[in-house]
Scaffold this active site. Sequence first.
Site, short mmCIF file in Angstrom:
data_model
loop_
_atom_site.label_atom_id
_atom_site.label_comp_id
_atom_site.label_asym_id
_atom_site.label_seq_id
_atom_site.Cartn_x
_atom_site.Cartn_y
_atom_site.Cartn_z
N ARG A 39 -3.67 -9.81 -7.81
CA ARG A 39 -3.96 -10.94 -6.92
C ARG A 39 -4.91 -11.96 -7.53
O ARG A 39 -5.39 -12.84 -6.84
CB ARG A 39 -4.48 -10.42 -5.57
CG ARG A 39 -3.48 -9.49 -4.93
CD ARG A 39 -3.68 -9.21 -3.47
NE ARG A 39 -2.61 -8.31 -3.08
CZ ARG A 39 -2.65 -6.99 -3.23
NH1 ARG A 39 -3.73 -6.41 -3.72
NH2 ARG A 39 -1.61 -6.25 -2.90
N GLY A 99 -4.88 3.11 -3.24
CA GLY A 99 -4.68 4.55 -3.29
C GLY A 99 -4.60 5.24 -1.95
O GLY A 99 -4.57 6.46 -1.89
N TRP A 131 -8.56 -3.18 -0.83
CA TRP A 131 -7.81 -3.88 -1.88
C TRP A 131 -7.66 -5.37 -1.59
O TRP A 131 -6.77 -6.03 -2.10
CB TRP A 131 -6.48 -3.20 -2.17
CG TRP A 131 -5.69 -2.75 -0.99
CD1 TRP A 131 -5.90 -1.62 -0.26
CD2 TRP A 131 -4.55 -3.38 -0.41
NE1 TRP A 131 -4.96 -1.53 0.74
CE2 TRP A 131 -4.12 -2.60 0.66
CE3 TRP A 131 -3.84 -4.55 -0.70
CZ2 TRP A 131 -3.02 -2.93 1.45
CZ3 TRP A 131 -2.74 -4.88 0.08
CH2 TRP A 131 -2.35 -4.07 1.14
N ASP A 173 0.08 3.59 9.72
CA ASP A 173 -0.25 2.69 8.61
C ASP A 173 -0.43 1.25 9.09
O ASP A 173 -0.19 0.30 8.35
CB ASP A 173 0.84 2.75 7.51
CG ASP A 173 0.40 2.07 6.22
OD1 ASP A 173 -0.82 1.96 6.00
OD2 ASP A 173 1.27 1.64 5.46
N ASP A 230 -2.95 -0.54 9.28
CA ASP A 230 -4.36 -0.54 8.91
C ASP A 230 -4.92 -1.94 8.75
O ASP A 230 -4.25 -2.93 9.06
CB ASP A 230 -4.57 0.28 7.63
CG ASP A 230 -3.70 -0.19 6.48
OD1 ASP A 230 -2.67 -0.83 6.74
OD2 ASP A 230 -4.04 0.09 5.32
#
Lengths: 199, 572
Positions: free
Chosen positions: B151, B211, B281, B342, B344
Site C-alpha cells: 500500500r 496474519g 494492516w 471476519d 473486522d
Amino acid sequence: MRAAAPLIMPVLAAVLALSVGPPANAQQATPPPPEIAENLQLCASCHGADGKPVVEKVPIISGQHMFYLFTQLKDYRAGRRANDIMAPIAAELSDDQMKALATYFAAQPWPNYSEVASPEDTERAHSLAVEGQCTQCHLGGMLGDSRNPRLNHQKVDYLAQTMSDFRNGVRKNAAAMAAIVKGFSDADIAAMSRYLAGL
Amino acid sequence: MTYWSKKRVGGAAACVFAMLAGTISAASAQERQKTQTLYGSMRSVTQDMMNRAGSDGNNFLHTNANYDQTRYFPNRQINTDNVKYLRPAWIFQTEVVETMETTPIVVNGIMYVTTAFNHVYALDARTGEQIWHYKHPMGPITTFCCGPNNRGVAAYGDKVYMGTLDGQLVALNAQNGSVVWKKDVADAALGYSETMAPTAVDGKILIGTNGGEYGIRGFVKAFDAQTGDLLWTFNTIPEKTAGVWATHDATGRDLHRDIEAEKAAFEKMGDPYKTLGGGVWQNPAVDLETRRIYFVVGNPSPDLDGSLRPGDNLYTDSLVSVNLDTGEYACHFQYIPHDLWDLDAVSPPIITQVKTDTGETVKGILHAGKTGHIYVNKADDCSLVRFSEAMVPQENMWVLPTAQGARMLPGANGGVEWSPMAIDADHSLAYAINLHQPMTYQVESTPYPEGKLWLGGAFKVIPTEEQWGNVTAVDYNTGKIRWQVKTQEPMIGGVLATAGGLVFTGEGNGLFKAYDAETGAVLWSFRAGAGVNAPPASYTIDGEQYIVVAAGGNTQLDYKRGNDIIAFKLAR
C-alpha cells in the site's frame, strides 16, 4: 494419492532398478547440492527426470514454489499429509535436506504440459472459482506464490485426486481447502481439474 | 554512486545492470531543479512538513494525506466547474502486472509508488519518467491472505520505508533507491507479513502486521527511523483477552453467544492469546497534541470458529489508542466482541472534530466498518458517540456460522473493506466505498496449523446473487446518509476528497470517477483499462494540480490486473 499406491509401488521399484541419473534439467542447469544428489534419483522415478511425472496422479514439482514444497515434505514426515509413498521417503529427510530439495525443484522450469478444457468446463470452473475466491490465495492465473501452490498446468489427474481427497477428508493438511471443496460434485472436480490443467 | 541517465534506464537489462552495480539511476541536478515546488530546495521530508501536510497543496506526504488521515487535499484548482477538462498527463507502467493498492507519495516533485511483490519506483511527478527502481529480493516465505499487495511507502527525512511480504521493514535512500537498512519485523513462517505503508513520525517508523488468517499474535511496533532499532511493541492481543463477556455488538444487536459455555471452555483451555490474530494492516492516525496514535485491530483467529477462542477476544475488531512515545495502552473500544464473521475493523481511522448528541464539539475518531456502519468515537476515552445508518443491506445478523453455511449480509468483505475514507470537515461528510457481496459463513473446527491458513471454515460467495457497490456520503454529526451512488461492482480501493468540491474513487471495471462532494453527481470519468482499486492522491507542481491513481486491478475481488500509474491534470 492413496488410491494410486498399488500402481506406484511396482513402477517405483522398476524405475529404481534402472538406476536413472539425476533429472535432465538438473544436469543442464545448476548442479544440485551433493547432499541431495541421491534423493533426486528417487524423486525422478515418479516425478520424472525431465520434470514430467511418469506415474499416474503424481504432481509436477519442477517449478513449484519452494516454501510450499518444503511445507508438504514436513507434513508428510509429521503425518499431517498421509501418503504411502511420500511418508516413508520424507521420514528419512532432515529439515536441511527438505529445504535443499524444495529450493532445487523450485528453481527448475515448469515442464510443458497442458490439457484441453471445454467451454462448459471453463464456465463451471469460473463459477466455482468465484464462490471459493480461489485467486485470493492462488493468485491471478492460478500461479500461486510461496505457501500457495501453482495450479496452472498442473497434472489433471493429480488435481482431481487432490480435490477429491480434500473433499473426502483424506487430505487434512489444508483445512481451508477442504472447506472450499466440500460441496464440489465429481463433475465439478473434473471440470475444475481440466480447467486448471489447461489454463 | 553510479550515475545513469534516465533515458538509458528503460530496458530491463539496463535496470538489472544498475541494480547489480549497487545503485539505481538518479536524476541530474538540472532535472531535479525543474521538479521543485513551492518548498524550493527542501529535498528531504522534515517533521514540520509532515505536521503541516493537511494544508500543503503541493505535496502528498502521507498515505492518507495527513496525520489525521482525512484524505482531504486542500488545492481547489481542479474543481466542480472544470473537472470535465481533466485529462491524463502521463501514464507510467510498472513491470509488475498484479494487484495495486498503493498510494503515491509525492515529495517536492518526486513520486514514490510501490507495486505487488514489493517493487518501489521513484518517478518525476511532472512527467512520469523513472528516476530509480528498487526490487525487493523476496525471501522464499511470503504470506498474504488476499493478494501480494503493498500500500505504499512512508517518506521521511532522506529515506523511504516499505514493509514487505516476507516480513521485513526496508529503509531506502530516497535519492537513489539503495538499501540503508533492513529489519525483520516478525517470523514470516508463522504467517506474519507486511502490506501496509508504514507511518513516520518524530523519528519513529510505525508498522503493524498482517496474519489474522494465520493464528499470529498481532502488534504495532515502532522502529528508529535512522537505525531501524526496535523502540517499542504494543501487542494488540493482551495476555487477558476474555473482556466483559459482551452479549451485543456496538450497535446493540445480539451476538447469540452462549456465554456459560464459553466460560466453561475458557476455564478448560485457558486464554487463547498466543494465536488469537488481531493484525493491524492500515496506518494509525496520529494526534501530536496528545502524543497518542489510533489504529484499528483486525479479526480473531481462526476467523469463523469461536469454539477455540472463548471470550471477547480483546482487542480484535477494536479501535485502540496507545501512547506514541512508549506504546503504552490508552483506551480501546470493541465494535464486535467474539467476531465469527471476519467483519473486522480495517479501514483506517480518521481524527476530526465531531458533535455529540448533546451538541458538544469534541475530538472524535471515525471508522468505517465492514458491517456497513461508520462509527464515531470520542478520542479521549474511545467511547462510542454514534454509528451511522447502514450503507449496505444487512440481513440475518448475527447468525452463527454452520457446518452447511449460513447466509448473512454483509459478506465477509464488507461493507467497507480496507478502503480508506475521505472526509470534508466543512460539510461534516465522510465518504465511504462499500461492497454488497452476499456470502455464506461455514464453520469447521480445526486445530492451530502452525502458521498455515487458519480460517476455521470458509466464506463462500453466493454466485447466483447479484453483487454491486456504492459510494456513500455520511454526515458524521448525525449518522445520516447524505447521498449514495450505486456502482456496477463491489468497491475496493479508497477515496480522495479535495477542496475543489470533488470526491475521487475508482472501480473494478476500470472506471475512475469524480463526484460532486455535496450531491454525489458524477462529474467526470475515465476508463483505465484495468481495475482502479487503489486510493487516489493529489499534488501540485509549478502551479498545476494533478490527481494520480494506480490502475492494477485487485486480487481479492479478482478485478482485471494492470500495471499503470496514471496522473491527470486539466487540459490547457
